[in-house]
Design an enzyme around this catalytic site. Structure first.
Site, PDB file in Angstrom:
ATOM      1  N   GLY A  14     -25.920  53.663   9.609  1.00 45.35           N
ATOM      2  CA  GLY A  14     -26.396  53.927  10.954  1.00 45.35           C
ATOM      3  C   GLY A  14     -27.894  54.060  10.993  1.00 45.35           C
ATOM      4  N   GLU A  15     -28.455  53.873  12.211  1.00 51.21           N
ATOM      5  CA  GLU A  15     -29.899  53.958  12.356  1.00 51.21           C
ATOM      6  C   GLU A  15     -30.235  54.415  13.760  1.00 51.21           C
ATOM      7  OE1 GLU A  15     -33.891  51.140  11.803  1.00 51.21           O
ATOM      8  OE2 GLU A  15     -31.883  50.371  11.337  1.00 51.21           O
ATOM      9  N   GLY A  16     -31.170  55.350  13.867  1.00 49.39           N
ATOM     10  CA  GLY A  16     -31.631  55.836  15.149  1.00 49.39           C
ATOM     11  C   GLY A  16     -33.119  55.628  15.299  1.00 49.39           C
ATOM     12  N   MET A  18     -35.478  57.830  14.877  1.00 48.72           N
ATOM     13  CA  MET A  18     -36.270  58.560  13.883  1.00 48.72           C
ATOM     14  C   MET A  18     -35.818  58.333  12.455  1.00 48.72           C
ATOM     15  SD  MET A  18     -36.762  62.313  15.614  1.00 48.72           S
ATOM     16  CE  MET A  18     -37.224  62.950  14.000  1.00 48.72           C
ATOM     17  N   ALA A  19     -34.548  58.050  12.252  1.00 48.76           N
ATOM     18  CA  ALA A  19     -34.013  58.099  10.886  1.00 48.76           C
ATOM     19  C   ALA A  19     -32.979  57.019  10.649  1.00 48.76           C
ATOM     20  CB  ALA A  19     -33.410  59.474  10.625  1.00 48.76           C
ATOM     21  N   VAL A  21     -29.316  56.441   8.348  1.00 47.48           N
ATOM     22  CA  VAL A  21     -28.240  57.205   7.726  1.00 47.48           C
ATOM     23  C   VAL A  21     -27.531  56.308   6.713  1.00 47.48           C
ATOM     24  CG1 VAL A  21     -26.157  58.550   8.110  1.00 47.48           C
ATOM     25  CG2 VAL A  21     -27.960  58.555   9.843  1.00 47.48           C
ATOM     26  N   LYS A  36     -29.309  61.413   5.646  1.00 52.02           N
ATOM     27  CA  LYS A  36     -30.230  60.926   6.677  1.00 52.02           C
ATOM     28  C   LYS A  36     -31.651  61.001   6.131  1.00 52.02           C
ATOM     29  CE  LYS A  36     -29.605  61.962  11.025  1.00 52.02           C
ATOM     30  NZ  LYS A  36     -29.575  62.668  12.334  1.00 52.02           N
ATOM     31  N   ASP A 130     -30.270  67.042  23.394  1.00 50.48           N
ATOM     32  CA  ASP A 130     -30.055  65.586  23.377  1.00 50.48           C
ATOM     33  C   ASP A 130     -28.561  65.283  23.288  1.00 50.48           C
ATOM     34  OD1 ASP A 130     -30.770  62.933  23.517  1.00 50.48           O
ATOM     35  OD2 ASP A 130     -31.139  62.726  21.365  1.00 50.48           O
TER      36      ASP A 130
END
Length: 533
Positions: A14-16, A18-19, A21, A36, A130
């Site tokens: 996964g990817e957001g 800011m970071a 995973v 993360k 959030d």
């Protein structure tokens, strides 16, 4: 990186913003987990570095079955990381991508877990800020959720940084509360607003506040009401619609004040749905529509049956009188035609008359008797010169005193009406004519009338039952509105309003309820403090 600390890094999952995973493995305790990492381009930014560590600090103190557990935090060569629980399953964001609503029961179950998890965090002094579907994981093949990503959380009694001071807007725009959009200080009620947005989206497949630009989204969040739930999804229970509406109130003091209060309301809806299903399964509580339909069906069926029976009897009697009149007239006519041949003993003429009459119309028999009662003319030659007698005949009333009517049954089961008329010559009886007419055509018409009356009874009964059921169903919705509204008043929510206009008696009741609630609010609620200059 293939390894950080004792953890073996395996694959990106996964990817957001800011970071990133990664799936990882802890050989010391033989456990798979998630790690993360702050993105490389953000490592040199002190603000992002602080926010990343704040997530570890915020989530690290939380131990709740619906919050992702943080196992460890560290720094590997300038790469800060957080080791946490690995959740095998999609996020709620994945489930909402196709804009397909989820089942009502599933949404309620998710909502209860979500607000309970938030309430737990709030009691620990942590506001998430959030809350959105992308930060809510669902364990595969279950409806159990885990709240993740406390990256912009606010921690009470901690050193505030520039990122958490009033005036900075953090979060995902579509899920922000009005006070968060305006850059004001937020508290736990802001998270509950965001939870209401999530529930709305799960129920409808659409966001309550959406737009092409950030400005338009912010305007809708602060100034406009979302599209009504009952228009987007009519099958959502009224109580659940009211809960979501309350969660999305612009003023924080009008929302649920705690996650426990929010969860209790959702649990009440779940209990109500369970009771309805149990009542349907065990038959303990018969719905109003069914009761009205059954009562109306019984009433209409009874009335129609009595009426149909009365009409059938009257109709049959009228048809029988017509048949009697017809048969009596024919018998008297035949008696007149056979007077001269009988007096002159012209048996051949009598036989010709009988055969011609039978050729034009079907009768069971025609018999001409002399003054001694002997048969002198008949459709069956074997009966000539014999005495005429009817087996087990029952006399019937006749409107013509000159005609005797009797009824009897043949050996083959057919019913026959016998019409006997005297043959007169100069006012003296010289013989008799007996005419036998089958009752089958009369019975066929009577049975047809009976069938038609039965069909009319069934159709009218069904129409009455369906109409009553539909009427009761239409009445159930406004009755539930009033019941739930009264429940809100009983809980002390004097600011509650139905605010729905109808052009019927229920509209008058709604208006009366709103006036009553306004009067109670004015009487019990303390006046609002004057606004600061």
């Amino acid at each position: 990186m293939e390894k950080v600390g004792r953890y073996q890094v395996r694959e990106l999952i996964g990817e957001g913003a800011m970071a990133k995973v990664f799936k990882a493995y802890d050989p010391d305790i033989d456990r798979e987990l998630a790690i993360k990492f702050l993105k490389s381009q953000l490592r040199g930014d002190s603000e992002y570095h602080t926010r990343f560590l704040r997530e570890a600090k915020g989530a690290g103190v939380l131990s709740h079955p619906n919050i992702v557990t943080v196992f460890d935090v560290g720094d590997e060569g300038g790469h800060p990381y957080i080791a946490m629980e690995l959740i095998e399953g999609p996020t709620l964001g994945d489930l909402t991508q196709g804009q397909k609503p989820l089942p009502v029961r599933t949404v309620i179950e998710i909502g209860i877990q979500l607000v309970k998890a938030l309430d737990y965090a709030h009691k620990k002094g942590i506001v998430h800020r959030d809350v959105k579907p992308g930060n809510i994981m669902m364990i595969r093949d279950t409806t159990t959720i885990k709240v993740a990503d406390f990256g912009i959380c606010r921690i009470d009694n901690s050193e505030a940084t520039q990122a958490t001071q009033v005036g900075n807007v953090l979060g995902t725009p579509n899920y922000m509360s009005p006070e968060q959009v305006l850059g004001e200080k937020v508290d736990s009620r802001s998270d509950l607003f965001s939870a209401g947005v999530v529930l709305y989206q799960l129920l409808t497949g659409h966001l309550p506040f959406d737009g092409e630009t950030l400005i338009s989204v912010a305007y809708k969040i602060t100034k406009t009401e979302p599209p009504s739930l009952d228009k987007l999804r009519p099958d959502v229970p009224l109580a659940l619609r009211r809960i979501v509406d309350r969660a999305l109130k612009k003023q924080p003091e009008k929302r649920f004040q705690t996650g426990d209060e929010f969860a209790a309301a959702l649990i009440g809806v779940a209990r109500e749905l369970a009771e309805e299903e149990e009542a349907k399964g065990k038959g303990r509580r018969i719905p109003l529509g069914v009761r009205w339909a059954v009562m109306m069906a019984v009433l209409v069926a009874t009335t129609m049956t009595i009426t149909a029976t009365f009409l059938y009897q009257k109709q049959y009697a009228a048809m029988m009188e017509q048949v009697k009149g017809y048969g009596g007239s024919l018998a008297k006519f035949m008696a007149t035609q056979n007077a001269v041949p009988l007096l002159s003993e012209d048996w051949a003429a009598i036989d010709v008359f009988i055969q011609e009459t039978l050729g034009r119309q079907e009768f069971n028999y025609i018999v001409v008797l002399d003054d001694k009662g002997a048969i002198r003319g008949a459709n069956e030659g074997a009966r000539l010169n014999q005495k005429f007698a009817l087996p087990d005949a029952s006399p019937l009333s006749s409107s013509d005193p000159g005609v005797a009517v009797q009824a009897y049954r043949l050996q083959d089961g057919r019913d026959v009406l016998d019409f006997g008329a005297p043959i007169l010559f100069q006012g003296k009886e010289i013989g008799q004519v007996h005419l036998g007419i089958y009752q089958a055509p009369l019975n066929a018409v009577a049975n047809l009338v009976l069938v038609l009356l039965g069909i009319l009874t069934l159709v009218t009964t069904a129409a009455g039952a369906v109409g009553s059921y539909l009427l009761a169903r239409r009445l159930q919705a406004p009755i539930r509105v009033l019941r739930n509204s009264l429940d809100e008043l009983a809980k002390g929510r004097y600011d509650y309003r139905i605010a729905e206009s109808r052009s019927d008696e229920f509209g008058e009741l709604y208006a009366a309820f709103d006036r009553t609630a306004a009067a109670m609010e004015e009487r019990h609620e303390p006046p609002a403090p004057p606004a600061a200059p």
